[in-house]
Design a protein around this motif. Structure first.
Motif, PDB file in Angstrom:
ATOM      1  N   PRO A 305       0.825  -1.205   0.000  1.00  0.00           N
ATOM      2  CA  PRO A 305       0.000   0.000   0.000  1.00  0.00           C
ATOM      3  C   PRO A 305       0.863   1.260   0.000  1.00  0.00           C
ATOM      4  O   PRO A 305       1.956   1.282   0.565  1.00  0.00           O
ATOM      5  N   VAL A 306       0.357   2.311  -0.632  1.00  0.00           N
ATOM      6  CA  VAL A 306       1.031   3.605  -0.666  1.00  0.00           C
ATOM      7  C   VAL A 306       0.184   4.602   0.120  1.00  0.00           C
ATOM      8  O   VAL A 306      -1.009   4.749  -0.145  1.00  0.00           O
ATOM      9  N   ARG A 307       0.800   5.267   1.086  1.00  0.00           N
ATOM     10  CA  ARG A 307       0.098   6.265   1.893  1.00  0.00           C
ATOM     11  C   ARG A 307       0.376   7.658   1.327  1.00  0.00           C
ATOM     12  O   ARG A 307       1.527   8.080   1.224  1.00  0.00           O
ATOM     13  N   CYS A 308      -0.678   8.384   0.942  1.00  0.00           N
ATOM     14  CA  CYS A 308      -0.540   9.771   0.523  1.00  0.00           C
ATOM     15  C   CYS A 308      -1.206  10.665   1.561  1.00  0.00           C
ATOM     16  O   CYS A 308      -2.195  10.272   2.177  1.00  0.00           O
ATOM     17  N   ASP A 309      -0.656  11.873   1.746  1.00  0.00           N
ATOM     18  CA  ASP A 309      -1.216  12.764   2.761  1.00  0.00           C
ATOM     19  C   ASP A 309      -0.919  14.218   2.430  1.00  0.00           C
ATOM     20  O   ASP A 309      -0.024  14.528   1.643  1.00  0.00           O
ATOM     21  N   ASN A 310      -1.693  15.099   3.037  1.00  0.00           N
ATOM     22  CA  ASN A 310      -1.362  16.524   3.056  1.00  0.00           C
ATOM     23  C   ASN A 310      -1.249  16.973   4.514  1.00  0.00           C
ATOM     24  O   ASN A 310      -1.656  18.070   4.875  1.00  0.00           O
ATOM     25  N   ALA A 311      -0.684  16.090   5.327  1.00  0.00           N
ATOM     26  CA  ALA A 311      -0.657  16.286   6.784  1.00  0.00           C
ATOM     27  C   ALA A 311       0.733  16.567   7.334  1.00  0.00           C
ATOM     28  O   ALA A 311       0.929  16.517   8.553  1.00  0.00           O
ATOM     29  N   LEU A 312       1.709  16.844   6.480  1.00  0.00           N
ATOM     30  CA  LEU A 312       3.059  17.102   6.968  1.00  0.00           C
ATOM     31  C   LEU A 312       3.152  18.533   7.493  1.00  0.00           C
ATOM     32  O   LEU A 312       2.945  19.486   6.744  1.00  0.00           O
ATOM     33  N   PRO A 313       3.448  18.719   8.770  1.00  0.00           N
ATOM     34  CA  PRO A 313       3.523  20.075   9.321  1.00  0.00           C
ATOM     35  C   PRO A 313       4.548  20.927   8.575  1.00  0.00           C
ATOM     36  O   PRO A 313       5.623  20.462   8.227  1.00  0.00           O
ATOM     37  N   GLY A 314       4.172  22.184   8.329  1.00  0.00           N
ATOM     38  CA  GLY A 314       5.106  23.112   7.724  1.00  0.00           C
ATOM     39  C   GLY A 314       4.997  23.249   6.225  1.00  0.00           C
ATOM     40  O   GLY A 314       5.664  24.087   5.636  1.00  0.00           O
ATOM     41  N   THR A 315       4.178  22.427   5.572  1.00  0.00           N
ATOM     42  CA  THR A 315       4.043  22.515   4.128  1.00  0.00           C
ATOM     43  C   THR A 315       2.631  22.125   3.720  1.00  0.00           C
ATOM     44  O   THR A 315       1.987  21.305   4.366  1.00  0.00           O
ATOM     45  N   SER A 316       2.177  22.698   2.630  1.00  0.00           N
ATOM     46  CA  SER A 316       0.851  22.362   2.117  1.00  0.00           C
ATOM     47  C   SER A 316       0.917  21.307   1.027  1.00  0.00           C
ATOM     48  O   SER A 316      -0.106  20.887   0.502  1.00  0.00           O
ATOM     49  N   LYS A 317       2.112  20.854   0.685  1.00  0.00           N
ATOM     50  CA  LYS A 317       2.273  19.908  -0.414  1.00  0.00           C
ATOM     51  C   LYS A 317       1.822  18.501  -0.019  1.00  0.00           C
ATOM     52  O   LYS A 317       2.085  18.033   1.083  1.00  0.00           O
ATOM     53  N   THR A 318       1.178  17.835  -0.962  1.00  0.00           N
ATOM     54  CA  THR A 318       0.810  16.431  -0.800  1.00  0.00           C
ATOM     55  C   THR A 318       1.989  15.570  -1.242  1.00  0.00           C
ATOM     56  O   THR A 318       2.703  15.901  -2.187  1.00  0.00           O
ATOM     57  N   GLY A 319       2.196  14.458  -0.571  1.00  0.00           N
ATOM     58  CA  GLY A 319       3.250  13.527  -0.943  1.00  0.00           C
ATOM     59  C   GLY A 319       2.846  12.114  -0.600  1.00  0.00           C
ATOM     60  O   GLY A 319       1.864  11.896   0.120  1.00  0.00           O
ATOM     61  N   CYS A 320       3.599  11.130  -1.099  1.00  0.00           N
ATOM     62  CA  CYS A 320       3.238   9.713  -0.939  1.00  0.00           C
ATOM     63  C   CYS A 320       4.440   8.911  -0.458  1.00  0.00           C
ATOM     64  O   CYS A 320       5.562   9.119  -0.922  1.00  0.00           O
ATOM     65  N   THR A 321       4.197   7.964   0.446  1.00  0.00           N
ATOM     66  CA  THR A 321       5.261   7.150   1.016  1.00  0.00           C
ATOM     67  C   THR A 321       4.880   5.670   0.989  1.00  0.00           C
ATOM     68  O   THR A 321       3.720   5.310   0.874  1.00  0.00           O
ATOM     69  N   MET A 322       5.903   4.843   1.128  1.00  0.00           N
ATOM     70  CA  MET A 322       5.722   3.395   1.212  1.00  0.00           C
ATOM     71  C   MET A 322       5.632   2.970   2.681  1.00  0.00           C
ATOM     72  O   MET A 322       6.021   3.722   3.578  1.00  0.00           O
ATOM     73  N   PRO A 323       5.154   1.746   2.954  1.00  0.00           N
ATOM     74  CA  PRO A 323       5.009   1.281   4.345  1.00  0.00           C
ATOM     75  C   PRO A 323       6.331   0.843   4.948  1.00  0.00           C
ATOM     76  O   PRO A 323       6.584  -0.325   5.204  1.00  0.00           O
ATOM     77  N   TYR A 324       7.183   1.813   5.183  1.00  0.00           N
ATOM     78  CA  TYR A 324       8.525   1.572   5.721  1.00  0.00           C
ATOM     79  C   TYR A 324       8.718   2.431   6.965  1.00  0.00           C
ATOM     80  O   TYR A 324       8.296   3.592   7.002  1.00  0.00           O
ATOM     81  N   ILE A 325       9.308   1.882   7.982  1.00  0.00           N
ATOM     82  CA  ILE A 325       9.572   2.619   9.211  1.00  0.00           C
ATOM     83  C   ILE A 325      11.005   3.154   9.145  1.00  0.00           C
ATOM     84  O   ILE A 325      11.969   2.387   9.222  1.00  0.00           O
ATOM     85  N   PRO A 326      11.165   4.467   8.963  1.00  0.00           N
ATOM     86  CA  PRO A 326      12.506   5.027   8.757  1.00  0.00           C
ATOM     87  C   PRO A 326      13.320   5.093  10.033  1.00  0.00           C
ATOM     88  O   PRO A 326      12.788   4.987  11.143  1.00  0.00           O
ATOM     89  N   GLU A 327      14.633   5.275   9.843  1.00  0.00           N
ATOM     90  CA  GLU A 327      15.546   5.415  10.966  1.00  0.00           C
ATOM     91  C   GLU A 327      16.382   6.668  10.804  1.00  0.00           C
ATOM     92  O   GLU A 327      16.842   6.977   9.711  1.00  0.00           O
ATOM     93  N   MET A 328      16.553   7.355  11.887  1.00  0.00           N
ATOM     94  CA  MET A 328      17.466   8.478  11.931  1.00  0.00           C
ATOM     95  C   MET A 328      18.798   7.915  12.424  1.00  0.00           C
ATOM     96  O   MET A 328      18.886   7.401  13.546  1.00  0.00           O
ATOM     97  N   ALA A 329      19.810   7.978  11.563  1.00  0.00           N
ATOM     98  CA  ALA A 329      21.074   7.328  11.885  1.00  0.00           C
ATOM     99  C   ALA A 329      22.211   8.350  11.930  1.00  0.00           C
ATOM    100  O   ALA A 329      22.326   9.211  11.070  1.00  0.00           O
ATOM    101  N   TYR A 330      23.031   8.271  12.978  1.00  0.00           N
ATOM    102  CA  TYR A 330      24.204   9.117  13.049  1.00  0.00           C
ATOM    103  C   TYR A 330      25.225   8.482  13.979  1.00  0.00           C
ATOM    104  O   TYR A 330      24.913   7.553  14.722  1.00  0.00           O
ATOM    105  N   ALA A 331      26.469   8.997  13.933  1.00  0.00           N
ATOM    106  CA  ALA A 331      27.591   8.328  14.589  1.00  0.00           C
ATOM    107  C   ALA A 331      28.088   9.088  15.808  1.00  0.00           C
ATOM    108  O   ALA A 331      27.991  10.309  15.892  1.00  0.00           O
ATOM    109  N   LYS A 332      28.662   8.336  16.724  1.00  0.00           N
ATOM    110  CA  LYS A 332      29.241   8.943  17.919  1.00  0.00           C
ATOM    111  C   LYS A 332      30.503   9.738  17.595  1.00  0.00           C
ATOM    112  O   LYS A 332      30.927  10.573  18.379  1.00  0.00           O
ATOM    113  N   ASN A 333      31.088   9.461  16.429  1.00  0.00           N
ATOM    114  CA  ASN A 333      32.240  10.244  16.008  1.00  0.00           C
ATOM    115  C   ASN A 333      31.868  11.211  14.882  1.00  0.00           C
ATOM    116  O   ASN A 333      32.709  11.660  14.121  1.00  0.00           O
ATOM    117  N   GLY A 334      30.565  11.513  14.780  1.00  0.00           N
ATOM    118  CA  GLY A 334      30.084  12.410  13.746  1.00  0.00           C
ATOM    119  C   GLY A 334      29.987  13.844  14.228  1.00  0.00           C
ATOM    120  O   GLY A 334      30.750  14.298  15.088  1.00  0.00           O
TER     121      GLY A 334
END
Length: 447
Positions: A305-334
């Motif tokens: 399934p593809v989820r489309c929305d106009n619910a992203l805070p800060g913008t009026s643009k509609t966009g579409c995403t896949m059913p994936y749970i993203p990760e915010m990744a960064y390093a201790k030496n970054g």
């Protein structure tokens, strides 16, 4: 519409292939897959760090940022190869979270229907052979592996071979599905021809338009007898909050050197207003094989399934995403070592949610009042800040797991002020580029 998706392919790191009828049988070329990962961080100095939640919904700044390629700093890492789809929380969603039906489930029904056709043809004394298509592969693993290796497909999709499973990240879905074709003479029962084939299925969306695309490419692995040189043709349909805006799958000959390609474009049918609309759509491609007037039963393949929305805070643009749970990744030496060390401590020592490799997700909170309550409980103004330091809290104030609304378990630490401020900007970019809306799940990966 097709130009918009194609243009977006550069920033998404995906193929926005727009095939004309003349190009339909050409093989697709895939751009290198790039992980869209922004380093994550806590948010303390809201007055200093502009976040999507603090900007007007019609903010041109956010609208412009949403349309830009992901910053170079977020493109440093290629996604790791996956040994199994069941592995959780890396670059592809777990199999159990993908609500796309396994095509092989329908194989038995297709075989029953095909046998019924053979019986009916025999009873009628028909001399014309009956052709049956099935998702049940007849080719050997070695044959399928060799065919996959010879086919230009994203590494993250074909590393697992032709295993008939979908692999998904935030804006792309891909899978390689093996199948077979068999022609039987109804009177004698003799098999007069066979074909083994692969279907490369590829769906892709974009973070700031209401259209997504689905491409199926049928490749011959081997063929014998009367099924050498078959044609394939099909169409698509969409269920849920979507409609097929364009469907291109004309009759095309298949051979070892020529693939049949179908290309489909879908529009979401969610309302453009008021703000906060969302809905899922799911597209199915269906096709038949034919040779000299003899046509097979229909095979079909549904995307996740593809989820489309106009619910992203800060913008009026509609966009579409896949059913994936993203990760915010960064390093201790970054760029944010003190921030990374704090979150690692919070996740590991204090056992707080959001850790890479777990299903204890963080979920986004967008209500400004509730965010302020989370922040005030974790880092009240009465708390002394050493010179050059700011109070960093985890889980983030912009999550439902924050200090006030997450049950009271949290961690705070005084860290470098610049790291905290820049980390807040990184978190905002992460939400923005991954189109993380209210109650969307995500994880935080400390490297």
């Amino acid at each position: 519409m097709r130009k918009l998706l194609a243009a977006g392919a550069v920033s998404l790191g995906v193929l926005g292939s727009c095939l004309s009828a003349a190009q339909a049988s050409d093989r697709a070329a895939f751009a290198p897959d790039v992980a869209v990962q922004a380093a994550g961080a806590a948010q303390d100095a809201v007055a200093v760090v502009p976040e999507p939640e603090d900007l007007d919904e019609s903010s041109q700044e956010l609208d412009d940022a949403l349309s830009l390629p992901v910053p170079d700093a977020a493109l440093d890492e290629e996604p790791p190869a996956r040994a199994s789809l069941a592995a959780e929380a890396e670059d592809y969603v777990a199999e159990e979270d993908i609500q796309a039906p396994d095509p092989v489930v329908n194989t038995s029904a297709a075989e029953v229907a095909c046998k019924a056709r053979v019986v009916a043809a025999e009873a009628a004394g028909d001399e014309a052979s009956v052709t049956c298509a099935s998702w049940e592969p007849q080719a050997s693993v070695a044959e399928l592996s060799a065919a996959v290796d010879a086919w230009p497909t994203p590494a993250w999709c074909d590393d697992n071979g032709a295993n008939g499973k979908w692999y998904v990240n935030r804006f792309k879905a891909c899978g390689i599905f093996p199948g077979s074709l068999q022609e039987v003479h109804p009177r004698t029962g003799r098999v007069t021809g066979t074909m083994q084939f692969l279907v490369r299925a590829y769906a892709y969306s974009k973070r700031d338009i209401k259209t997504w695309a689905y491409q199926v490419e049928l490749m011959e692995v081997s063929s014998t007898g009367t099924l050498k040189g078959v044609d394939a043709a099909g169409q698509a349909k969409c269920a849920g909050k979507c409609k097929v805006a364009e469907s291109t799958f004309p009759s095309q000959p298949m051979s070892k050197s020529k693939d049949a390609v179908g290309q489909f474009f879908m529009d979401t049918t969610i309302k453009t207003s008021p703000k906060g609309q969302k809905g899922e759509g799911q597209v199915t491609a269906a096709w038949r094989f034919s040779k000299a007037g003899n046509t097979s039963n229909e095979l079909s393949l549904m995307t996740p399934p593809v989820r489309c929305d106009n619910a992203l805070p800060g913008t009026s643009k509609t966009g579409c995403t896949m059913p994936y749970i993203p990760e915010m990744a960064y390093a201790k030496n970054g760029e944010y070592p003190e921030l990374a060390q704090h979150i690692e401590y919070a996740q590991t020592t204090k056992n707080l949610p959001g850790k890479h490799g777990t299903k204890r997700y963080l979920t986004r909170l967008t209500d400004k009042t509730k965010m302020r309550q989370n922040r005030n409980k974790a880092c009240p103004s009465s708390l002394e800040r050493p010179v050059g330091k700011q109070c960093d809290e985890y889980p983030f104030a912009s999550t439902w797991q924050g200090a006030e609304h997450g049950g009271g378990d949290f961690s705070r630490r005084m860290i470098d002020a610049t790291q905290n401020e820049e980390g807040g900007k990184a978190l905002s970019r992460f939400y923005l580029y991954n189109r993380i809306i209210e109650k969307d799940k995500f994880l935080v990966w400390i490297k």
